[in-house]
Scaffold this active site. Structure first.
Site, PDB file in Angstrom:
ATOM      1  N   CYS A  65      -2.426  -0.231   7.514  1.00  0.00           N
ATOM      2  CA  CYS A  65      -1.604   0.970   7.353  1.00  0.00           C
ATOM      3  C   CYS A  65      -1.690   1.861   8.589  1.00  0.00           C
ATOM      4  O   CYS A  65      -0.680   2.429   9.016  1.00  0.00           O
ATOM      5  CB  CYS A  65      -2.029   1.729   6.103  1.00  0.00           C
ATOM      6  SG  CYS A  65      -1.637   0.839   4.578  1.00  0.00           S
ATOM      7  N   HIS A  70       0.864  -1.183   0.000  1.00  0.00           N
ATOM      8  CA  HIS A  70       0.000   0.000   0.000  1.00  0.00           C
ATOM      9  C   HIS A  70       0.901   1.233   0.000  1.00  0.00           C
ATOM     10  O   HIS A  70       2.049   1.189   0.464  1.00  0.00           O
ATOM     11  CB  HIS A  70      -0.866   0.022   1.253  1.00  0.00           C
ATOM     12  CG  HIS A  70      -1.915  -1.045   1.289  1.00  0.00           C
ATOM     13  ND1 HIS A  70      -3.056  -0.906   2.028  1.00  0.00           N
ATOM     14  CD2 HIS A  70      -2.005  -2.255   0.687  1.00  0.00           C
ATOM     15  CE1 HIS A  70      -3.807  -1.983   1.889  1.00  0.00           C
ATOM     16  NE2 HIS A  70      -3.179  -2.824   1.073  1.00  0.00           N
ATOM     17  N   CYS A  94      -6.192   2.069   5.665  1.00  0.00           N
ATOM     18  CA  CYS A  94      -6.831   0.836   6.114  1.00  0.00           C
ATOM     19  C   CYS A  94      -6.263   0.501   7.503  1.00  0.00           C
ATOM     20  O   CYS A  94      -5.278   1.110   7.945  1.00  0.00           O
ATOM     21  CB  CYS A  94      -6.548  -0.292   5.122  1.00  0.00           C
ATOM     22  SG  CYS A  94      -4.846  -0.893   5.158  1.00  0.00           S
ATOM     23  N   GLU A 122       0.991   3.879   1.825  1.00  0.00           N
ATOM     24  CA  GLU A 122       1.470   4.291   3.142  1.00  0.00           C
ATOM     25  C   GLU A 122       2.640   3.427   3.615  1.00  0.00           C
ATOM     26  O   GLU A 122       3.625   3.935   4.149  1.00  0.00           O
ATOM     27  CB  GLU A 122       0.347   4.209   4.192  1.00  0.00           C
ATOM     28  CG  GLU A 122      -0.853   5.062   3.891  1.00  0.00           C
ATOM     29  CD  GLU A 122      -1.962   4.313   3.159  1.00  0.00           C
ATOM     30  OE1 GLU A 122      -1.671   3.601   2.176  1.00  0.00           O
ATOM     31  OE2 GLU A 122      -3.121   4.460   3.565  1.00  0.00           O
TER      32      GLU A 122
END
Length: 147
Positions: A84, A51, A81, A53
């Site tokens: 993260c 992801h 999410c 992040e």
């Protein structure tokens, strides 16, 4: 300054869009300088952990030579999410600027639980809604393309 840095995160999200990734971008700032940039690469790298992040956190930790990102701010185009959010909290990022909120109510509950103050870590300052219309349009285009 918030708009300047969120614009940079949007540029990263646009890179993800071009690669047919969910268009999420993130940057990390320390001392008013961008130290890490990233966009979603989950499909490109065939790795569920990639992801925006997480990639940005990895780059910032490498640049600073420390897993603790004290004094850092994260700008991300979509609300993190739970995975993260936990990484953000564990890495000691102090402020998060988020463009668009996730529509999942359960996600909000988990995020609030992770970011609230606890015995081992300070509360993360969490600011939402920067350029949410522009980011929302990018997300809408992406999912329309998928249909």
């Amino acid at each position: 300054m918030q708009e300047k840095y969120m614009s940079e995160a949007i540029k990263e999200a646009e890179k993800a869009f071009e690669l047919d990734e969910v268009p999420i971008g993130a940057i990390i700032v320390k001392d008013d300088k961008i130290i890490a940039r990233a966009y979603n690469m989950k499909n490109s790298l065939n790795n569920v952990l990639k992801h925006a992040e997480i990639i940005a956190i990895e780059k910032a930790q490498k640049k600073l030579g420390n897993w603790r990102l004290n004094g850092c701010e994260l700008y991300v185009t979509l609300e993190p999410c739970p995975m993260c959010a936990s990484a953000i909290q564990q890495s000691r990022i102090e402020k998060i600027y988020c463009g668009l909120e996730n529509s999942d109510v359960e996600n909000h509950k988990i995020i609030n639980m992770i970011f609230r103050k606890n015995k081992t870590n300070n509360k993360v300052v969490y600011i939402k809604g920067i350029y949410k219309e522009k980011i929302g349009e990018l997300m809408r285009k992406f999912f329309e393309k998928k249909r």
